[in-house]
Design a protein around this motif. Sequence first.
Motif, mmCIF file in Angstrom:
data_model
loop_
_atom_site.group_PDB
_atom_site.id
_atom_site.type_symbol
_atom_site.label_atom_id
_atom_site.label_comp_id
_atom_site.label_asym_id
_atom_site.label_seq_id
_atom_site.Cartn_x
_atom_site.Cartn_y
_atom_site.Cartn_z
ATOM 1 N N LEU A 140 37.231 53.709 43.597
ATOM 2 C CA LEU A 140 36.641 54.963 43.117
ATOM 3 C C LEU A 140 36.958 56.136 44.035
ATOM 4 C CD1 LEU A 140 33.151 53.863 41.792
ATOM 5 C CD2 LEU A 140 35.071 54.754 40.476
ATOM 6 N N ARG A 141 37.264 55.821 45.270
ATOM 7 C CA ARG A 141 37.596 56.884 46.197
ATOM 8 C C ARG A 141 38.800 57.684 45.713
ATOM 9 N NH1 ARG A 141 37.203 54.243 51.646
ATOM 10 N NH2 ARG A 141 35.125 53.856 50.835
ATOM 11 N N TYR A 142 39.604 57.064 44.809
ATOM 12 C CA TYR A 142 40.805 57.745 44.336
ATOM 13 C C TYR A 142 40.573 58.573 43.084
ATOM 14 C CZ TYR A 142 43.305 54.900 47.666
ATOM 15 O OH TYR A 142 43.752 54.330 48.817
ATOM 16 N N PRO B 162 20.596 65.130 53.065
ATOM 17 C CA PRO B 162 21.840 65.797 53.428
ATOM 18 C C PRO B 162 23.048 64.883 53.252
ATOM 19 C CG PRO B 162 20.499 65.349 55.383
ATOM 20 C CD PRO B 162 19.700 64.915 54.200
ATOM 21 N N SER B 163 24.202 65.494 53.317
ATOM 22 C CA SER B 163 25.441 64.735 53.177
ATOM 23 C C SER B 163 25.526 63.653 54.246
ATOM 24 C CB SER B 163 26.623 65.696 53.298
ATOM 25 O OG SER B 163 27.811 64.999 53.057
ATOM 26 N N GLY B 164 25.906 62.462 53.838
ATOM 27 C CA GLY B 164 26.060 61.372 54.789
ATOM 28 C C GLY B 164 24.767 60.651 55.090
ATOM 29 N N SER B 165 23.693 60.994 54.368
ATOM 30 C CA SER B 165 22.405 60.385 54.686
ATOM 31 C C SER B 165 22.244 58.990 54.078
ATOM 32 C CB SER B 165 21.279 61.302 54.193
ATOM 33 O OG SER B 165 21.430 61.559 52.815
ATOM 34 N N GLY B 166 23.189 58.595 53.196
ATOM 35 C CA GLY B 166 23.120 57.243 52.655
ATOM 36 C C GLY B 166 22.672 57.159 51.204
ATOM 37 N N LYS B 167 22.605 58.302 50.520
ATOM 38 C CA LYS B 167 22.155 58.318 49.130
ATOM 39 C C LYS B 167 23.064 57.473 48.232
ATOM 40 C CE LYS B 167 22.688 62.796 48.806
ATOM 41 N NZ LYS B 167 23.244 63.141 50.134
ATOM 42 N N SER B 168 24.369 57.775 48.298
ATOM 43 C CA SER B 168 25.315 57.030 47.454
ATOM 44 C C SER B 168 25.310 55.555 47.817
ATOM 45 C CB SER B 168 26.724 57.594 47.609
ATOM 46 O OG SER B 168 26.762 58.920 47.144
ATOM 47 N N THR B 169 25.236 55.296 49.112
ATOM 48 C CA THR B 169 25.228 53.904 49.559
ATOM 49 C C THR B 169 24.088 53.135 48.898
ATOM 50 O OG1 THR B 169 26.179 54.568 51.671
ATOM 51 C CG2 THR B 169 25.060 52.431 51.603
ATOM 52 N N LEU B 170 22.905 53.742 48.890
ATOM 53 C CA LEU B 170 21.747 53.081 48.282
ATOM 54 C C LEU B 170 21.978 52.881 46.781
ATOM 55 C CD1 LEU B 170 18.910 51.968 48.302
ATOM 56 C CD2 LEU B 170 18.001 54.304 48.300
ATOM 57 N N VAL C 166 25.872 52.754 60.459
ATOM 58 C CA VAL C 166 24.734 52.227 59.704
ATOM 59 C C VAL C 166 24.423 53.251 58.620
ATOM 60 C CG1 VAL C 166 22.379 51.351 59.813
ATOM 61 C CG2 VAL C 166 23.895 51.121 61.788
ATOM 62 N N ALA C 167 24.895 52.967 57.394
ATOM 63 C CA ALA C 167 24.763 53.942 56.313
ATOM 64 C C ALA C 167 23.363 53.909 55.729
ATOM 65 C CB ALA C 167 25.788 53.643 55.218
ATOM 66 N N LEU C 168 22.752 52.746 55.794
ATOM 67 C CA LEU C 168 21.396 52.600 55.257
ATOM 68 C C LEU C 168 20.663 51.591 56.125
ATOM 69 C CD1 LEU C 168 19.723 53.551 52.755
ATOM 70 C CD2 LEU C 168 20.316 51.361 51.710
HETATM 71 N N1 ATP Z 1 33.404 52.581 53.021
HETATM 72 C C1 ATP Z 1 32.851 53.178 54.077
HETATM 73 N N2 ATP Z 1 33.328 52.934 55.304
HETATM 74 C C2 ATP Z 1 32.801 53.510 56.392
HETATM 75 N N3 ATP Z 1 31.758 54.329 56.354
HETATM 76 C C3 ATP Z 1 31.229 54.645 55.163
HETATM 77 C C4 ATP Z 1 31.749 54.080 53.961
HETATM 78 N N4 ATP Z 1 31.019 54.552 52.930
HETATM 79 C C5 ATP Z 1 30.086 55.363 53.475
HETATM 80 N N5 ATP Z 1 30.206 55.417 54.799
HETATM 81 C C6 ATP Z 1 29.358 56.183 55.719
HETATM 82 O O1 ATP Z 1 28.021 55.889 55.420
HETATM 83 C C7 ATP Z 1 27.257 57.054 55.557
HETATM 84 C C8 ATP Z 1 26.486 57.310 54.277
HETATM 85 O O2 ATP Z 1 27.398 57.613 53.251
HETATM 86 P P1 ATP Z 1 26.953 57.990 51.775
HETATM 87 O O3 ATP Z 1 28.184 58.109 50.963
HETATM 88 O O4 ATP Z 1 25.936 57.054 51.319
HETATM 89 O O5 ATP Z 1 26.312 59.432 51.989
HETATM 90 P P2 ATP Z 1 25.713 60.414 50.895
HETATM 91 O O6 ATP Z 1 24.298 60.591 51.250
HETATM 92 O O7 ATP Z 1 26.008 59.928 49.536
HETATM 93 O O8 ATP Z 1 26.509 61.738 51.216
HETATM 94 P P3 ATP Z 1 27.064 62.832 50.194
HETATM 95 O O9 ATP Z 1 25.901 63.700 49.861
HETATM 96 O O10 ATP Z 1 28.060 63.572 51.011
HETATM 97 O O11 ATP Z 1 27.636 62.129 49.048
HETATM 98 C C9 ATP Z 1 28.196 58.178 55.899
HETATM 99 O O12 ATP Z 1 28.135 58.385 57.296
HETATM 100 C C10 ATP Z 1 29.511 57.666 55.516
HETATM 101 O O13 ATP Z 1 30.506 58.188 56.336
#
Ligand code: ATP
Lengths: 244, 389
Positions: B385-387, A43-51, A23-25
């Motif tokens: 974009l991952r690439y 922090p890393s993995g908190s879901g910022k990019s996802t949002l 659950v990313a977000l």
């Molecule tokens: N395509 C995907 N498939 C599976 N899990 C994903 C995918 N994209 C993101 N995640 C997971 O969702 C969570 C949130 O990811 P996200 O990229 O939003 O984090 P972030 O806050 O941007 O981190 P960072 O600061 O490292 O960029 C993470 O646990 C990540 O592993």
Amino acid sequence: MSEAVIETTKLTKEFIRDEFHVVALKDADLTVNRGDFVALMGPSGSGKSTLLHLIAAMDRPSSGEIRVLGQDLRALTDRAIAHWRNAHIGFIFQSFNLLPVLSALENVELPLKLTNLKGAERMEHAATALKLVGLGDRLGHYPRQLSGGQEQRVAIARAIVTDPDLILADEPTGNLDAASATDVLTMLARLNKEFGKTIVMVTHDPHAASFATRVRHLEKGLLLPEGQAPEEWNAAAAHPGSEG
Amino acid sequence: MHRLGSLIVKSGLRNRRRSALTIASTAASLCLLGILMAMYGALFYGGDETPAQALRLITHHKVGLADAMPVSYRDKIRSLAGVRDAMVWQWFGGTYKDARDQRNFFARFAVEPDRFFRIRPEIVISGDAKRAFENGRTACIATEKLARKFGWKTGERITLVGDIFPVTLELTLAGTYTDPENSEALFFSQDYLRESLPVGNSQRDQAGAFQVQAMSAADVVKVAREIDAAFDNSPAPTKTESERAFQLSFVSFLGNLKLFLAAVSGAIAFTLLLVSGNTISMSVRERVGEVGILKTLGFTPGMILGMILGESAVISGIGGGMGVALAAVICVGLRQGAGGFANLQTMAVTPAVAALAMGTAVLIGLVSSVGPAVSASRTSILESLRYTG
Ligand SMILES: Nc1ncnc2c1ncn2[C@@H]1O[C@H](COP(=O)(O)OP(=O)(O)OP(=O)(O)O)[C@@H](O)[C@H]1O
Ligand SMILES: [Mg+2]
């Protein structure tokens, strides 16, 4: 009267692949008004990019509602989303993401190729945008001939050349030295103040966040209430009575 | 899409070395393909069938060209409905001067001079030469091309030593002629050949082939059938074909050339498909990240698809164009060296051949890129974009 540019309700994104279930977000309620410069921290993995990706319609939510610039993103087809993003969103990446085969001018012109502008007008717009980011003398340079800070400024020019309503940036200073980072942040702040652009910027860096007008924190997929950083939130959760 | 043209070209040619190699391999394959197509075209569709040629048929022994038929067949053929004329058409073979020198090989036929020009009206010859050929017992005529090659002048003595026929012919050149086929050939009287043969030699009463002239081009098929029907139950049954079909069967006589040419062409095209498919998918794979960037900027999957297909078409188009141009130049050279093989003298990269070859090149480019293009256009933005760096 503040007009909401972004409105999300219970926005949730889950990644399910085989036995993985992330659950990313989760249930994010976010409102960003016109003229806001919001920093998303966490922090890393908190879901910022996802949002951020959900706001840019680069990905689709698992559930919840999302309206950006009055548009219900879930209602658009992929094709319509592409046009919508071209017209309304400027996106800035951490790694600049310029096309190496194109000059600075051509990179900035790229999004305009999808508009109705004629070649000469496109060039003019692109040159103007590059001048705005202080690269008026580097139009013909290729990405490999530019420094990281300059590349990011080209990317900013590319993001603003279509005059978008909303600028989204994912750790735009993550790959830059302190001086270049400050340049880029100053530029974003200027776009916000002078041009009234609404900006949502993801960052780890408190210094970067200090350029924003609002800061929102994420932790483990949860968007913390405004004004709360993770520590305070943890403390608040430990003491029921203070509202969350 | 035209606005994306420059991006397509720049992306397609970004990796100089690889582009150059891809273009070179496409050019080489297409050059070969172009030559084969030109050869195929010349052999099987070469030259235009003249109206006179459309009327002509060749009757030969059903078993093959080496078997002879009674010379009396000629009169029987002439009497059939739909036939305007017929004459003996006897391949002589033999040697001129030194047989070991390939240059001395050319077609020699014994014919009937009084009918020859009626049945072959496209021949251009002076009145004097024509009369001299019709009236001189040992007279012969040759194509201008052949006479020029050996430096023959009118009145030249030409000695042919027979191999199929146990005779030595002492011919006198009555003159030269030109015909649209532009071949190297010499004709003399079949009466002279016959008289030169010893009395009692069975070859005196035989002929290797007859050339028949039909009343109308529409009758040709029917006439062929009637001639063959007339001799069906005789000891020497016949096979009659249009002159053109006969020439073609002569060509395919050399092994199944048609199939061979097609197979080689197919193999070249297939190899090129694999090579360019591999290159394209490699270059697309390297740029998945860029596709993600373009999509972020608002490029639709359809545009991505079109751009990748376009890139591939540009590369294969450039290579194809170079290959076809090279093939055209080589064809000019081959044509000059084609010698007596009349059909190959028309060998050329005609507009049709060029279009076909270019079409093949571009089609190969498109087919080989369709897989990578579709998958790139379908890959989600975030996945792409991952690439990126
Ligand atoms: N395509 C995907 N498939 C599976 N899990 C994903 C995918 N994209 C993101 N995640 C997971 O969702 C969570 C949130 O990811 P996200 O990229 O939003 O984090 P972030 O806050 O941007 O981190 P960072 O600061 O490292 O960029 C993470 O646990 C990540 O592993
Ligand atoms: Mg991130």
